[in-house]
Design an enzyme around this catalytic site. Structure first.
Site, short mmCIF file in Angstrom:
data_model
loop_
_atom_site.label_atom_id
_atom_site.label_comp_id
_atom_site.label_asym_id
_atom_site.label_seq_id
_atom_site.Cartn_x
_atom_site.Cartn_y
_atom_site.Cartn_z
CB SER A 144 -0.81 0.00 1.33
OG SER A 144 -1.62 1.24 1.57
CE1 TYR A 157 -4.13 -2.10 5.05
CE2 TYR A 157 -2.89 0.04 4.36
CZ TYR A 157 -3.45 -1.42 4.26
OH TYR A 157 -3.75 -1.57 3.14
P1 NAD Z 1 -11.54 -6.18 0.48
O1 NAD Z 1 -11.63 -6.23 1.93
O2 NAD Z 1 -12.52 -6.77 -0.92
O3 NAD Z 1 -10.46 -7.64 -0.42
C1 NAD Z 1 -9.54 -8.66 0.33
C2 NAD Z 1 -10.16 -9.97 0.46
O4 NAD Z 1 -8.80 -10.44 0.89
C3 NAD Z 1 -11.44 -10.27 0.46
O5 NAD Z 1 -12.01 -11.41 -0.30
C4 NAD Z 1 -11.23 -10.78 2.22
O6 NAD Z 1 -12.08 -12.26 2.31
C5 NAD Z 1 -9.91 -11.96 1.77
N1 NAD Z 1 -8.82 -11.62 3.60
C6 NAD Z 1 -8.59 -11.25 4.04
N2 NAD Z 1 -8.39 -11.51 5.23
C7 NAD Z 1 -7.93 -12.96 4.70
C8 NAD Z 1 -7.00 -14.49 5.13
N3 NAD Z 1 -6.94 -14.45 6.79
N4 NAD Z 1 -6.91 -15.41 4.18
C9 NAD Z 1 -7.81 -15.35 2.73
N5 NAD Z 1 -7.86 -13.89 2.75
C10 NAD Z 1 -8.50 -13.95 3.15
O7 NAD Z 1 -9.89 -5.20 0.12
P2 NAD Z 1 -9.02 -4.86 -1.42
O8 NAD Z 1 -9.32 -2.73 -1.01
O9 NAD Z 1 -9.45 -5.16 -2.47
O10 NAD Z 1 -7.41 -5.05 -0.55
C11 NAD Z 1 -6.70 -5.97 -1.15
C12 NAD Z 1 -5.59 -5.39 -1.03
O11 NAD Z 1 -5.01 -4.33 -1.39
C13 NAD Z 1 -5.26 -6.14 0.84
O12 NAD Z 1 -3.83 -6.60 0.37
C14 NAD Z 1 -5.72 -4.27 0.89
O13 NAD Z 1 -4.66 -3.88 2.29
C15 NAD Z 1 -4.32 -3.38 -0.29
N6 NAD Z 1 -5.27 -2.14 -0.75
C16 NAD Z 1 -5.59 -2.04 -0.81
C17 NAD Z 1 -6.01 -0.78 -1.13
C18 NAD Z 1 -6.93 0.22 -1.09
O14 NAD Z 1 -7.85 1.23 -1.96
N7 NAD Z 1 -8.80 -0.60 -1.43
C19 NAD Z 1 -5.20 0.61 -1.03
C20 NAD Z 1 -3.87 -0.02 -0.96
C21 NAD Z 1 -3.67 -1.54 -0.68
#
Ligand code: NAD
Length: 258
Positions: A144, A157
């Protein structure tokens, strides 16, 4: 092989049933890959399985990336499915950075965040390393921009994502030359439309949300999926150990008040 040719590749995407991971999984299928969706959320996985046009290209394996036995079983099942693992996208995470002051952040909450976002990456690489080496594969981690900049009260985080960037560098040294390891640091990515139905909300993005980005808009899961597909392909064969910031330019923006 180019970015649109991942035929005969088997790629694991953790957290692949929703959000960014779902977009990555479907992008890889479009490039011809067979994709293991390793997600803890059974409801989201079931919805995704119903939606996809090429169900044979996907294998849904219920997985908790913070649990070593669960990860080991998932990699074993992936190998049983296709006989090889060529790629691993460590995307699963607790995506909410939270807002708990450090003085009241309890250790269990800290450990939960680190356990999923950082230890989960370690465990998946640990158990997939042998097949990845055998296949001459690639790993893409999802960190991130919060690894690089912060808002208050996001210690767990931020530390988890900073850890993923450093872990990526170390892994690139340890697993090369057989395996390339890179990390993508997304900025603000609007995932609402990519969530399971029960979590979708009416659109809330405002004009100012888009306009503040040098690229003119908030990010989409597809933006991250394109970068992941490239990094997994042989087109990225000379790239390893790198952090790719995909944030519409926000971390390049000077923000001192006038
Ligand atoms: P999201 O919550 O939409 O999806 C995350 C997925 O991971 C979900 O389907 C959830 O069930 C799964 N998950 C959570 N814990 C888990 C575990 N212990 N084992 C297996 N699966 C698990 O989140 P997102 O926004 O799509 O984020 C995805 C990744 O991108 C994350 O690592 C997040 O930190 C990173 N990220 C997201 C953003 C954003 O703005 N959306 C920005 C920077 C980084």
């Amino acid at each position: 092989m180019n970015v649109d040719d991942l035929r005969d590749k088997t790629i694991i995407v953790t957290g692949g049933a929703q959000g960014i991971g779902k977009a990555v999984a479907l992008r890889l299928v479009r490039a011809g890959a067979a994709v293991v969706v390793a997600d803890i959320d059974g409801e989201a996985s079931a919805e995704m399985a119903e939606e996809v046009a090429e169900p044979g290209a996907l294998c849904f394996l219920p997985t908790d990336v913070s649990d070593e036995a669960s990860v080991a079983g998932m990699v074993e099942a992936a190998l049983a499915w296709r006989g090889a693992v060529h790629g691993l996208v460590n995307n699963a995470g607790i995506a909410n950075p939270g807002s708990t002051p450090v003085e009241s952040l309890d250790l269990a909450a800290w450990n939960r965040m680190i356990g999923t976002n950082l230890t989960g990456v370690f465990l998946c690489v640990k158990h997939a390393a042998a097949p990845l080496r055998a296949a001459g594969g690639a790993v893409v981690n999802i960190a991130s921009t919060r690894a690089l900049q912060a808002t208050p009260h996001t210690e767990a985080y931020s530390a988890s994502k900073g850890g993923v960037v450093s872990l990526t560098q170390a892994l690139a040294m340890s697993l090369g030359p057989a395996v390339r390891v890179n990390v993508i640091s997304p900025g603000w990515i609007a995932v609402n439309d990519w969530k399971k139905r029960a979590l979708r909300t009416p659109p809330t993005l405002r004009a100012v949300d888009h306009e503040q980005h040098p690229a003119g808009r908030v990010g989409r899961p597809e933006d991250i999926a394109e970068m992941a597909a490239f990094l997994l392909s042989d087109a990225a064969g000379f790239i390893t150990g790198q952090n790719f910031v995909v944030d519409g330019g926000m971390t390049r923006k000077m923000i001192y008040l006038d």
